[in-house]
Motif scaffolding. Structure first.
Motif, short mmCIF file in Angstrom:
data_model
loop_
_atom_site.label_atom_id
_atom_site.label_comp_id
_atom_site.label_asym_id
_atom_site.label_seq_id
_atom_site.Cartn_x
_atom_site.Cartn_y
_atom_site.Cartn_z
N LEU A 68 -0.10 -3.89 3.55
CA LEU A 68 -0.54 -3.54 2.21
C LEU A 68 -0.08 -2.13 1.90
N ILE A 69 0.41 -1.93 0.68
CA ILE A 69 0.85 -0.60 0.23
C ILE A 69 0.14 -0.31 -1.07
N THR A 70 -0.47 0.87 -1.15
CA THR A 70 -1.14 1.23 -2.41
C THR A 70 -1.12 2.72 -2.60
N THR A 71 -1.66 3.15 -3.75
CA THR A 71 -1.62 4.56 -4.11
C THR A 71 -2.93 4.99 -4.75
N GLY A 72 -3.15 6.29 -4.72
CA GLY A 72 -4.32 6.88 -5.35
C GLY A 72 -4.29 8.38 -5.18
N ALA A 73 -5.33 9.05 -5.65
CA ALA A 73 -5.43 10.50 -5.48
C ALA A 73 -5.76 10.82 -4.03
N VAL A 74 -5.78 12.11 -3.70
CA VAL A 74 -5.95 12.49 -2.30
C VAL A 74 -7.33 12.13 -1.76
N GLU A 89 -8.43 -7.48 8.04
CA GLU A 89 -7.52 -8.63 8.04
C GLU A 89 -6.44 -8.54 9.12
N GLY A 90 -6.36 -7.41 9.82
CA GLY A 90 -5.38 -7.26 10.88
C GLY A 90 -3.96 -7.07 10.39
N VAL A 91 -3.81 -6.40 9.23
CA VAL A 91 -2.48 -6.11 8.70
C VAL A 91 -2.32 -4.60 8.57
N ALA A 92 -1.09 -4.15 8.41
CA ALA A 92 -0.81 -2.72 8.28
C ALA A 92 -1.20 -2.23 6.90
N CYS A 93 -1.31 -0.89 6.76
CA CYS A 93 -1.62 -0.30 5.46
C CYS A 93 -0.92 1.05 5.33
N HIS A 94 -0.20 1.22 4.25
CA HIS A 94 0.52 2.46 3.97
C HIS A 94 0.01 3.02 2.65
N LEU A 95 -0.30 4.33 2.63
CA LEU A 95 -0.88 4.98 1.46
C LEU A 95 0.08 6.00 0.87
N VAL A 96 0.20 5.98 -0.46
CA VAL A 96 0.93 7.01 -1.20
C VAL A 96 -0.12 7.81 -1.96
N LEU A 97 -0.33 9.06 -1.56
CA LEU A 97 -1.40 9.89 -2.12
C LEU A 97 -0.82 10.88 -3.12
N GLU A 98 -1.33 10.82 -4.35
CA GLU A 98 -0.85 11.72 -5.40
C GLU A 98 -1.74 12.96 -5.48
N PRO A 102 -2.80 20.46 -8.09
CA PRO A 102 -1.95 21.18 -7.13
C PRO A 102 -2.78 21.87 -6.05
N GLY A 103 -2.36 21.69 -4.80
CA GLY A 103 -3.04 22.32 -3.69
C GLY A 103 -4.30 21.62 -3.22
N SER A 104 -4.57 20.43 -3.75
CA SER A 104 -5.83 19.75 -3.41
C SER A 104 -5.77 18.94 -2.13
N TYR A 105 -4.56 18.68 -1.61
CA TYR A 105 -4.48 17.90 -0.38
C TYR A 105 -4.58 18.80 0.84
N SER A 106 -5.41 18.42 1.76
CA SER A 106 -5.50 19.09 3.05
C SER A 106 -5.60 18.02 4.14
N GLU A 107 -4.76 18.12 5.12
CA GLU A 107 -4.76 17.12 6.20
C GLU A 107 -6.11 17.05 6.89
N MET A 124 0.83 7.91 5.60
CA MET A 124 0.33 8.54 4.38
C MET A 124 1.44 9.42 3.84
N THR A 125 1.87 9.13 2.63
CA THR A 125 2.91 9.90 1.97
C THR A 125 2.28 10.66 0.83
N VAL A 126 2.34 11.99 0.86
CA VAL A 126 1.73 12.81 -0.18
C VAL A 126 2.81 13.22 -1.18
N VAL A 127 2.55 12.95 -2.47
CA VAL A 127 3.53 13.24 -3.52
C VAL A 127 2.86 14.09 -4.60
N PRO A 128 3.64 14.88 -5.34
CA PRO A 128 3.04 15.73 -6.39
C PRO A 128 2.64 14.93 -7.62
N ALA A 129 1.81 15.54 -8.45
CA ALA A 129 1.38 14.92 -9.70
C ALA A 129 2.59 14.59 -10.56
#
Length: 335
Positions: A68-74, A89-98, A102-107, A124-129
């Motif tokens: 499953l691949i999806t996106t949302g805010a941080v 469900e035993g499947v993989a999951c990849h996240l694209v975090l917007e 600015p500056g709101s993402y912290s690992e 987890m892929t972090v992308v800018p607004a």
């Protein structure tokens, strides 16, 4: 609306309760306020996205997806719940975090970000607004395909027509519960973000011939644009369900004066609403969605738009894990 023909995974065993909030109602001095406790839905810490994922994940599995691949805010509740469904469900999951602020993402952030790591997101892929999020998810999907996997892309919030079926089903659930209990509602209030919850409720009430006014409190978008988007989405839900999509435009009502300076940015009205719910009824709201939606509810009561003697239902869409990432906003002293 016959939804039985759609594949569905069930992540919650029973309908979520509708509870009367007598102490909150007394504190506000207006209508009798009730709450639909969708914060108690299944998966990790619950929330409204669980209803959408019941239909979306079932569709993914029916198509043989193993990622499953999806996106949302941080601090996305949707990303947390999609990841929890993938684990179940035993499947993989990849996240694209917007990073919408600015500056709101912290690992090392708390809240949902901590849970992404605890639940074991595959990436987890972090992308800018302002990033083309559909394009960013497609890049991840192509990497999954190149490695021999079968991806399934879920839009932000799970808010397409199939996902919004979850809240068409919720509308039917509400109508059944209120009929059984003899609760005649005068108004329903919900958060209006990516739109699947609000649009699904509109479609479900319309299909059930319910004449209950529904107001969505925007947490991000301007009113006119949000209403146009939701009108199209609700029509798409009706068409997917095999019903006429000619939904009256006036069925979609959005209030945008509680957004404040922007998405996920605190307001005093939001802080007051969070504290009111917590200190009168022991119910936790979050600063991004339900806190601002509750601020709208409180504002409508104080302005006399929801009057004494009426019965008003607040749809609690969850999100409490995000609360822990905003301690200053939650505990701020407001006059």
């Amino acid at each position: 609306m016959d939804l039985a023909r759609f594949p569905r995974r069930r992540y919650t065993e029973a309908p979520t309760p509708i509870e009367h909030l007598p102490r909150l109602s007394a504190a506000l001095g207006g209508p009798d306020v009730y709450v639909k406790r969708d914060d108690l839905l299944g998966l990790a810490s619950g929330g409204n996205k669980t209803r959408k994922l019941e239909f979306l994940v079932a569709d993914a599995l029916a198509q043989g997806a193993d990622a499953l691949i999806t996106t949302g805010a941080v601090q996305s509740n949707h990303c947390r719940l999609t990841l929890a469904a993938a684990v179940k469900e035993g499947v993989a999951c990849h996240l694209v975090l917007e990073e919408r602020v600015p500056g709101s993402y912290s690992e090392d952030a708390s809240g949902n970000n901590l849970l992404y790591r605890l639940l074991g997101a595959d990436s987890m892929t972090v992308v800018p607004a302002g990033t083309d999020l559909a394009g960013a998810m497609e890049e991840v999907a192509e990497r999954v395909r190149s490695a021999g996997g079968t991806p399934y892309v879920i839009p932000g919030g799970g808010s397409n027509a199939r996902g919004a079926l979850g809240y068409a089903a919720c509308a039917a659930e509400i109508l059944g519960q209120t009929f059984d209990s003899g609760l005649a509602l005068d108004h329903v209030v919900c958060a209006s973000g990516s739109g699947g919850t609000h649009a699904g409720l509109v479609a479900g009430f319309h299909a059930g011939s319910a004449q209950i006014p529904l107001t969505g409190i925007s947490v991000r978008a301007e009113r006119t644009a949000q209403e146009e988007k939701l009108h199209a989405l609700a029509g798409g839900v009706l068409e997917l369900a095999g019903l006429p999509g000619d939904l009256p435009r006036e069925k979609v009502v959005v209030r945008d004066e509680y957004v404040g300076p922007g998405y996920s940015l605190p307001t005093d009205e939001m802080t007051e609403a969070i504290q009111l719910f917590a200190r009168t009824e022991g119910i936790l709201l979050d600063p991004v969605y339900t806190g601002k939606a509750a601020a709208g509810l409180v504002g409508m009561i104080r302005q006399g738009e929801l009057a004494a003697g009426e019965k008003v239902l607040f749809v609690h869409t969850g999100g409490a894990p995000a609360l822990y990432a905003y301690p200053d906003a939650a505990l701020k002293v407001v006059s």
